[in-house]
Design a protein around this motif. Structure first.
Motif, PDB file in Angstrom:
ATOM      1  N   GLN A   1       3.979 -12.500   3.170  1.00  0.00           N
ATOM      2  CA  GLN A   1       3.336 -12.938   1.937  1.00  0.00           C
ATOM      3  C   GLN A   1       3.052 -11.768   0.991  1.00  0.00           C
ATOM      4  OE1 GLN A   1       0.507 -15.672   4.438  1.00  0.00           O
ATOM      5  NE2 GLN A   1       0.288 -16.306   2.325  1.00  0.00           N
ATOM      6  N   CYS A   2       3.265 -10.553   1.444  1.00  0.00           N
ATOM      7  CA  CYS A   2       3.064  -9.370   0.612  1.00  0.00           C
ATOM      8  C   CYS A   2       4.286  -9.187  -0.297  1.00  0.00           C
ATOM      9  CB  CYS A   2       2.870  -8.131   1.480  1.00  0.00           C
ATOM     10  SG  CYS A   2       1.435  -8.211   2.588  1.00  0.00           S
ATOM     11  N   ILE A   3       4.042  -9.041  -1.589  1.00  0.00           N
ATOM     12  CA  ILE A   3       5.136  -8.919  -2.545  1.00  0.00           C
ATOM     13  C   ILE A   3       4.920  -7.712  -3.446  1.00  0.00           C
ATOM     14  CG2 ILE A   3       5.615 -11.388  -2.539  1.00  0.00           C
ATOM     15  CD1 ILE A   3       4.099 -11.600  -5.159  1.00  0.00           C
ATOM     16  N   ALA A   4       5.960  -7.337  -4.166  1.00  0.00           N
ATOM     17  CA  ALA A   4       5.929  -6.149  -5.029  1.00  0.00           C
ATOM     18  C   ALA A   4       5.355  -6.503  -6.398  1.00  0.00           C
ATOM     19  CB  ALA A   4       7.332  -5.569  -5.169  1.00  0.00           C
ATOM     20  N   THR A   5       4.034  -6.464  -6.481  1.00  0.00           N
ATOM     21  CA  THR A   5       3.354  -6.655  -7.769  1.00  0.00           C
ATOM     22  C   THR A   5       1.955  -6.060  -7.664  1.00  0.00           C
ATOM     23  OG1 THR A   5       2.813  -8.273  -9.485  1.00  0.00           O
ATOM     24  CG2 THR A   5       2.364  -8.912  -7.220  1.00  0.00           C
ATOM     25  N   ASP A   6       1.299  -5.884  -8.796  1.00  0.00           N
ATOM     26  CA  ASP A   6      -0.025  -5.280  -8.777  1.00  0.00           C
ATOM     27  C   ASP A   6      -1.093  -6.328  -8.501  1.00  0.00           C
ATOM     28  OD1 ASP A   6       0.018  -6.687 -11.086  1.00  0.00           O
ATOM     29  OD2 ASP A   6      -0.310  -4.987 -12.417  1.00  0.00           O
ATOM     30  N   GLY A   7      -2.365  -5.881  -8.414  1.00  0.00           N
ATOM     31  CA  GLY A   7      -3.485  -6.786  -8.197  1.00  0.00           C
ATOM     32  C   GLY A   7      -4.092  -6.710  -6.817  1.00  0.00           C
ATOM     33  N   ALA A   8      -3.517  -5.912  -5.895  1.00  0.00           N
ATOM     34  CA  ALA A   8      -4.072  -5.800  -4.545  1.00  0.00           C
ATOM     35  C   ALA A   8      -5.377  -5.015  -4.570  1.00  0.00           C
ATOM     36  CB  ALA A   8      -3.072  -5.117  -3.617  1.00  0.00           C
ATOM     37  N   LEU A   9      -6.340  -5.397  -3.731  1.00  0.00           N
ATOM     38  CA  LEU A   9      -7.602  -4.684  -3.616  1.00  0.00           C
ATOM     39  C   LEU A   9      -7.429  -3.495  -2.680  1.00  0.00           C
ATOM     40  CD1 LEU A   9     -10.130  -7.656  -3.325  1.00  0.00           C
ATOM     41  CD2 LEU A   9      -9.396  -6.412  -5.369  1.00  0.00           C
ATOM     42  N   SER A  10      -8.132  -2.398  -2.987  1.00  0.00           N
ATOM     43  CA  SER A  10      -7.968  -1.178  -2.194  1.00  0.00           C
ATOM     44  C   SER A  10      -8.743  -1.221  -0.885  1.00  0.00           C
ATOM     45  CB  SER A  10      -8.417   0.035  -3.015  1.00  0.00           C
ATOM     46  OG  SER A  10      -9.785  -0.096  -3.401  1.00  0.00           O
ATOM     47  N   SER A  11      -9.745  -2.080  -0.780  1.00  0.00           N
ATOM     48  CA  SER A  11     -10.525  -2.174   0.456  1.00  0.00           C
ATOM     49  C   SER A  11     -10.903  -3.634   0.710  1.00  0.00           C
ATOM     50  CB  SER A  11     -11.792  -1.318   0.380  1.00  0.00           C
ATOM     51  OG  SER A  11     -12.666  -1.796  -0.633  1.00  0.00           O
TER      52      SER A  11
END
Length: 332
Positions: free
Chosen positions: A179-189
Protein backbone atom coordinates in the motif's frame (compact mmCIF):
# COMPACT_ATOMS: atom_id res chain seq x y z
CA UNK A 1 -14.95 -45.35 98.73
CA UNK A 2 -14.29 -41.77 99.77
CA UNK A 3 -11.72 -41.38 96.99
CA UNK A 4 -14.17 -42.60 94.38
CA UNK A 5 -16.76 -40.18 95.64
CA UNK A 6 -14.30 -37.29 95.41
CA UNK A 7 -13.29 -38.21 91.84
CA UNK A 8 -16.93 -38.39 90.84
CA UNK A 9 -17.62 -34.96 92.28
CA UNK A 10 -14.63 -33.49 90.38
CA UNK A 11 -15.82 -35.05 87.12
CA UNK A 12 -19.30 -33.66 87.62
CA UNK A 13 -17.85 -30.21 88.23
CA UNK A 14 -15.83 -30.38 85.02
CA UNK A 15 -18.86 -31.49 83.05
CA UNK A 16 -20.90 -28.68 84.53
CA UNK A 17 -18.18 -26.15 83.64
CA UNK A 18 -17.97 -27.41 80.06
CA UNK A 19 -21.72 -27.28 79.75
CA UNK A 20 -21.72 -23.73 81.03
CA UNK A 21 -18.84 -22.63 78.68
CA UNK A 22 -19.02 -24.74 75.49
CA UNK A 23 -16.26 -24.37 72.84
CA UNK A 24 -16.83 -21.91 69.98
CA UNK A 25 -18.24 -23.48 66.84
CA UNK A 26 -16.52 -23.17 63.46
CA UNK A 27 -17.09 -19.66 62.14
CA UNK A 28 -16.92 -18.20 65.65
CA UNK A 29 -14.16 -17.20 68.09
CA UNK A 30 -13.44 -15.82 71.57
CA UNK A 31 -10.38 -14.94 73.61
CA UNK A 32 -10.25 -18.45 75.09
CA UNK A 33 -12.08 -20.31 72.33
CA UNK A 34 -15.11 -20.85 74.60
CA UNK A 35 -18.49 -19.31 75.09
CA UNK A 36 -19.43 -16.51 74.89
CA UNK A 37 -18.32 -16.58 71.20
CA UNK A 38 -18.47 -14.01 68.40
CA UNK A 39 -19.08 -14.51 64.68
CA UNK A 40 -16.05 -14.00 62.43
CA UNK A 41 -16.66 -10.76 60.45
CA UNK A 42 -16.89 -10.62 56.65
CA UNK A 43 -13.48 -11.05 55.10
CA UNK A 44 -12.47 -13.61 57.73
CA UNK A 45 -13.39 -17.19 58.64
CA UNK A 46 -12.77 -19.96 61.20
CA UNK A 47 -12.64 -23.47 59.81
CA UNK A 48 -12.40 -25.27 63.19
CA UNK A 49 -13.97 -25.09 66.65
CA UNK A 50 -12.47 -23.46 69.74
CA UNK A 51 -10.76 -20.69 67.77
CA UNK A 52 -9.31 -17.68 69.57
CA UNK A 53 -9.13 -15.63 66.36
CA UNK A 54 -10.39 -15.62 62.79
CA UNK A 55 -8.31 -16.11 59.64
CA UNK A 56 -8.15 -13.41 56.97
CA UNK A 57 -9.31 -14.41 53.51
CA UNK A 58 -6.27 -15.05 51.32
CA UNK A 59 -5.47 -12.86 48.29
CA UNK A 60 -7.61 -14.05 45.40
CA UNK A 61 -10.27 -15.33 47.82
CA UNK A 62 -13.18 -13.70 49.65
CA UNK A 63 -15.63 -14.22 52.53
CA UNK A 64 -18.90 -12.39 51.93
CA UNK A 65 -20.73 -12.76 55.25
CA UNK A 66 -20.10 -13.15 58.98
CA UNK A 67 -19.77 -16.50 60.75
CA UNK A 68 -18.19 -18.20 57.76
CA UNK A 69 -16.31 -21.45 58.04
CA UNK A 70 -14.43 -21.22 54.71
CA UNK A 71 -13.24 -18.80 52.04
CA UNK A 72 -14.28 -18.80 48.35
CA UNK A 73 -12.02 -18.26 45.29
CA UNK A 74 -12.76 -15.17 43.19
CA UNK A 75 -12.68 -17.00 39.87
CA UNK A 76 -11.29 -15.93 36.50
CA UNK A 77 -11.82 -12.30 35.54
CA UNK A 78 -11.77 -11.13 39.18
CA UNK A 79 -9.18 -10.43 41.89
CA UNK A 80 -8.92 -9.48 45.57
CA UNK A 81 -6.43 -8.50 48.26
CA UNK A 82 -6.20 -10.28 51.65
CA UNK A 83 -9.24 -9.93 53.88
CA UNK A 84 -11.69 -9.20 51.09
CA UNK A 85 -15.43 -9.53 51.57
CA UNK A 86 -15.98 -9.37 47.79
CA UNK A 87 -13.91 -9.59 44.63
CA UNK A 88 -13.20 -6.83 42.10
CA UNK A 89 -13.62 -7.31 38.38
CA UNK A 90 -10.38 -6.94 36.43
CA UNK A 91 -10.47 -3.51 34.73
CA UNK A 92 -10.19 -2.86 31.01
CA UNK A 93 -6.55 -2.98 29.95
CA UNK A 94 -5.84 -6.05 32.08
CA UNK A 95 -6.77 -9.72 32.52
CA UNK A 96 -7.13 -12.25 35.37
CA UNK A 97 -6.50 -15.79 34.14
CA UNK A 98 -6.41 -17.62 37.50
CA UNK A 99 -9.22 -18.55 39.87
CA UNK A 100 -7.31 -16.85 42.71
CA UNK A 101 -5.84 -13.62 41.32
CA UNK A 102 -4.30 -11.31 43.91
CA UNK A 103 -4.07 -8.48 41.34
CA UNK A 104 -4.87 -7.95 37.65
CA UNK A 105 -2.17 -8.43 35.02
CA UNK A 106 -1.73 -5.51 32.62
CA UNK A 107 -1.99 -6.15 28.90
CA UNK A 108 1.42 -6.38 27.25
CA UNK A 109 2.40 -3.93 24.47
CA UNK A 110 0.77 -5.08 21.26
CA UNK A 111 -2.32 -6.28 23.14
CA UNK A 112 -5.43 -4.62 24.54
CA UNK A 113 -8.57 -5.30 26.57
CA UNK A 114 -11.48 -3.02 25.76
CA UNK A 115 -13.84 -4.35 28.44
CA UNK A 116 -13.51 -5.34 32.12
CA UNK A 117 -13.35 -8.99 33.15
CA UNK A 118 -10.88 -10.44 30.64
CA UNK A 119 -10.15 -14.01 31.73
CA UNK A 120 -7.41 -15.65 29.68
CA UNK A 121 -5.33 -12.96 27.98
CA UNK A 122 -5.71 -9.61 26.28
CA UNK A 123 -6.63 -9.48 22.59
CA UNK A 124 -3.88 -8.88 20.06
CA UNK A 125 -3.98 -5.62 18.14
CA UNK A 126 -5.21 -6.36 14.60
CA UNK A 127 -3.23 -5.63 11.46
CA UNK A 128 -2.99 -1.95 10.62
CA UNK A 129 -2.87 -1.01 14.33
CA UNK A 130 -0.42 -1.04 17.24
CA UNK A 131 -0.04 -0.39 20.99
CA UNK A 132 3.28 0.47 22.61
CA UNK A 133 2.09 0.73 26.24
CA UNK A 134 1.15 -1.76 28.94
CA UNK A 135 -2.48 -1.76 30.00
CA UNK A 136 -3.96 -0.58 26.70
CA UNK A 137 -7.74 -0.45 26.33
CA UNK A 138 -7.55 0.08 22.55
CA UNK A 139 -5.05 -0.03 19.72
CA UNK A 140 -3.89 2.94 17.67
CA UNK A 141 -4.24 3.17 13.89
CA UNK A 142 -0.97 3.08 11.95
CA UNK A 143 -0.23 6.56 10.60
CA UNK A 144 0.02 7.60 6.97
CA UNK A 145 3.41 6.44 5.67
CA UNK A 146 3.33 3.36 7.92
CA UNK A 147 1.80 -0.11 7.79
CA UNK A 148 1.44 -3.22 9.93
CA UNK A 149 1.00 -6.59 8.27
CA UNK A 150 1.15 -8.51 11.57
CA UNK A 151 -1.06 -8.77 14.66
CA UNK A 152 0.00 -7.99 18.23
CA UNK A 153 2.64 -5.40 17.37
CA UNK A 154 3.97 -2.59 19.62
CA UNK A 155 4.72 -0.33 16.64
CA UNK A 156 4.10 0.07 12.92
CA UNK A 157 6.60 -0.36 10.10
CA UNK A 158 7.69 2.68 8.12
CA UNK A 159 7.04 2.59 4.39
CA UNK A 160 10.24 1.92 2.41
CA UNK A 161 11.73 4.23 -0.21
CA UNK A 162 9.44 4.74 -3.17
CA UNK A 163 10.68 6.45 -6.31
CA UNK A 164 12.22 9.79 -5.35
CA UNK A 165 10.71 9.65 -1.86
CA UNK A 166 12.78 8.37 1.07
CA UNK A 167 9.56 7.26 2.70
CA UNK A 168 6.57 6.13 0.67
CA UNK A 169 3.03 7.27 1.40
CA UNK A 170 0.25 4.94 2.58
CA UNK A 171 -3.27 5.49 3.88
CA UNK A 172 -3.76 5.38 7.64
CA UNK A 173 -4.36 1.83 8.86
CA UNK A 174 -2.45 0.14 6.05
CA UNK A 175 -1.99 -3.62 6.42
CA UNK A 176 0.59 -4.26 3.71
CA UNK A 177 3.81 -2.69 2.38
CA UNK A 178 2.16 -2.95 -1.04
CA UNK A 179 0.00 0.00 0.00
CA UNK A 180 3.06 2.27 0.13
CA UNK A 181 3.32 4.40 -3.01
CA UNK A 182 5.63 7.07 -4.43
CA UNK A 183 4.00 10.32 -3.34
CA UNK A 184 4.33 12.87 -0.57
CA UNK A 185 2.23 13.24 2.59
CA UNK A 186 3.78 10.52 4.79
CA UNK A 187 4.23 11.34 8.49
CA UNK A 188 7.77 11.21 9.86
CA UNK A 189 6.78 9.56 13.15
CA UNK A 190 3.97 7.41 14.53
CA UNK A 191 4.37 7.06 18.30
CA UNK A 192 1.95 6.58 21.19
CA UNK A 193 2.74 8.62 24.32
CA UNK A 194 3.10 7.11 27.80
CA UNK A 195 -0.47 8.06 28.75
CA UNK A 196 -1.81 5.92 25.93
CA UNK A 197 -2.87 8.79 23.67
CA UNK A 198 -2.73 7.72 20.03
CA UNK A 199 -0.92 9.85 17.44
CA UNK A 200 -2.81 11.75 14.76
CA UNK A 201 -3.08 9.25 11.92
CA UNK A 202 -2.86 11.91 9.20
CA UNK A 203 -2.87 10.93 5.56
CA UNK A 204 -6.24 12.29 4.52
CA UNK A 205 -7.07 10.66 1.21
CA UNK A 206 -9.16 11.81 -1.71
CA UNK A 207 -12.56 10.14 -1.75
CA UNK A 208 -11.75 8.99 -5.29
CA UNK A 209 -8.74 6.92 -4.19
CA UNK A 210 -9.62 3.24 -4.73
CA UNK A 211 -6.62 1.28 -5.87
CA UNK A 212 -2.85 1.21 -5.36
CA UNK A 213 -0.23 0.74 -8.07
CA UNK A 214 0.72 -2.72 -6.87
CA UNK A 215 -0.36 -6.31 -7.28
CA UNK A 216 -1.22 -8.66 -4.46
CA UNK A 217 -2.73 -11.73 -6.03
CA UNK A 218 -3.08 -13.79 -9.14
CA UNK A 219 -5.65 -13.16 -11.86
CA UNK A 220 -6.15 -16.09 -14.13
CA UNK A 221 -7.86 -14.03 -16.83
CA UNK A 222 -5.86 -12.75 -19.75
CA UNK A 223 -5.62 -8.96 -19.76
CA UNK A 224 -6.64 -8.69 -16.09
CA UNK A 225 -4.52 -7.54 -13.14
CA UNK A 226 -4.92 -7.87 -9.35
CA UNK A 227 -5.44 -4.40 -7.84
CA UNK A 228 -6.18 -3.45 -4.19
CA UNK A 229 -9.57 -1.99 -3.31
CA UNK A 230 -9.82 0.71 -0.65
CA UNK A 231 -12.23 0.87 2.26
CA UNK A 232 -13.08 3.62 4.79
CA UNK A 233 -11.94 3.30 8.44
CA UNK A 234 -12.35 5.51 11.51
CA UNK A 235 -9.35 7.66 12.44
CA UNK A 236 -7.61 7.61 15.86
CA UNK A 237 -9.42 10.77 16.89
CA UNK A 238 -12.76 9.11 16.28
CA UNK A 239 -13.79 11.87 13.89
CA UNK A 240 -13.95 11.46 10.13
CA UNK A 241 -12.66 8.58 8.08
CA UNK A 242 -9.45 7.49 6.37
CA UNK A 243 -9.05 4.72 3.79
CA UNK A 244 -7.40 1.33 3.97
CA UNK A 245 -7.04 -1.61 1.61
CA UNK A 246 -9.37 -4.47 2.47
CA UNK A 247 -9.25 -6.78 -0.57
CA UNK A 248 -7.95 -7.23 -4.10
CA UNK A 249 -9.98 -7.46 -7.28
CA UNK A 250 -9.15 -8.51 -10.80
CA UNK A 251 -9.37 -5.53 -13.14
CA UNK A 252 -9.45 -5.56 -16.94
CA UNK A 253 -6.71 -2.99 -17.42
CA UNK A 254 -7.20 -3.11 -21.19
CA UNK A 255 -10.68 -1.56 -20.99
CA UNK A 256 -11.37 -0.39 -17.40
CA UNK A 257 -11.73 3.39 -17.70
CA UNK A 258 -10.68 3.90 -14.04
CA UNK A 259 -7.64 1.60 -14.23
CA UNK A 260 -6.61 1.89 -17.84
CA UNK A 261 -3.25 0.20 -18.49
CA UNK A 262 -2.58 -0.76 -14.86
CA UNK A 263 -3.55 -0.29 -11.21
CA UNK A 264 -4.10 3.34 -10.21
CA UNK A 265 -2.50 4.77 -7.08
CA UNK A 266 -4.04 8.26 -7.21
CA UNK A 267 -6.67 9.24 -9.79
CA UNK A 268 -6.45 12.97 -9.11
CA UNK A 269 -5.65 14.80 -12.32
CA UNK A 270 -5.80 11.60 -14.34
CA UNK A 271 -2.04 11.21 -13.94
CA UNK A 272 -0.37 7.94 -14.82
CA UNK A 273 0.66 5.82 -11.81
CA UNK A 274 3.99 4.12 -11.26
CA UNK A 275 2.29 0.91 -12.38
CA UNK A 276 1.36 2.55 -15.68
CA UNK A 277 -2.35 2.82 -14.91
CA UNK A 278 -4.46 5.90 -15.48
CA UNK A 279 -7.98 6.91 -14.44
CA UNK A 280 -9.27 8.21 -17.77
CA UNK A 281 -12.42 9.61 -16.15
CA UNK A 282 -10.31 11.90 -13.95
CA UNK A 283 -8.52 13.64 -16.82
CA UNK A 284 -9.49 17.32 -16.57
CA UNK A 285 -11.76 18.93 -19.16
CA UNK A 286 -12.89 15.63 -20.72
CA UNK A 287 -16.53 15.03 -21.70
CA UNK A 288 -16.22 11.60 -23.28
CA UNK A 289 -13.43 9.04 -22.98
CA UNK A 290 -12.92 5.28 -23.24
CA UNK A 291 -10.12 2.88 -22.36
CA UNK A 292 -8.96 1.00 -25.43
CA UNK A 293 -6.13 -1.54 -25.32
CA UNK A 294 -4.82 -0.06 -22.09
CA UNK A 295 -4.76 3.56 -23.31
CA UNK A 296 -7.15 6.45 -22.66
CA UNK A 297 -8.86 7.44 -25.88
CA UNK A 298 -10.37 10.92 -25.49
CA UNK A 299 -13.43 11.23 -27.72
CA UNK A 300 -14.56 14.70 -26.73
CA UNK A 301 -13.12 17.60 -24.74
CA UNK A 302 -15.18 19.98 -22.64
CA UNK A 303 -16.22 23.38 -23.95
CA UNK A 304 -13.21 25.66 -24.26
CA UNK A 305 -10.66 22.83 -24.51
CA UNK A 306 -9.09 20.90 -27.35
CA UNK A 307 -7.19 17.65 -27.62
CA UNK A 308 -3.47 18.03 -26.97
CA UNK A 309 -0.92 17.17 -29.66
CA UNK A 310 -0.04 13.89 -27.93
CA UNK A 311 -3.76 13.12 -27.52
CA UNK A 312 -3.24 12.55 -23.77
CA UNK A 313 -5.11 15.56 -22.38
CA UNK A 314 -7.62 18.32 -23.11
CA UNK A 315 -5.94 21.72 -23.05
CA UNK A 316 -6.90 25.34 -23.80
CA UNK A 317 -6.80 26.06 -27.54
CA UNK A 318 -3.84 27.89 -29.01
CA UNK A 319 -4.88 31.24 -30.38
CA UNK A 320 -4.23 31.38 -34.11
CA UNK A 321 -4.48 34.27 -36.55
CA UNK A 322 -5.81 32.10 -39.40
CA UNK A 323 -9.31 30.75 -39.63
CA UNK A 324 -10.52 28.08 -37.27
CA UNK A 325 -9.87 24.59 -38.55
CA UNK A 326 -12.41 21.88 -38.20
CA UNK A 327 -11.41 19.33 -35.56
CA UNK A 328 -13.80 16.71 -34.29
CA UNK A 329 -12.48 16.92 -30.69
CA UNK A 330 -13.30 20.63 -30.34
CA UNK A 331 -16.48 21.76 -28.67
CA UNK A 332 -19.63 20.55 -30.33
Amino acid sequence: MARILVSLLVLLAVVAQVAANPPCSAGYYSSNGKSPCYACPAGTYASQTSQTSCTLASPGWYVSGSGSQAQTPCGQGYYSAAGASQCTICPAGSYCNSNTNAAPTLCEPGRFSANPGAKQDCDRCPRGTFSSISGATKCCTCCSGYYNDQVGQPSCFKCPNKGNFQQGWSPAGSISPLQCIATDGALSSCSQDSSGTCPAAGGAVSSQLRRAATTGGYCGKSGYKSCPVWNAITSNSGHGTQTTMYKYECVNIASDVESCGGCVDDPRGGNRSADGGRDCSAIPNVDDVICSRGSCNILKCSKGSVLSADKENCVPPIKRSHSKRDFHHDEA
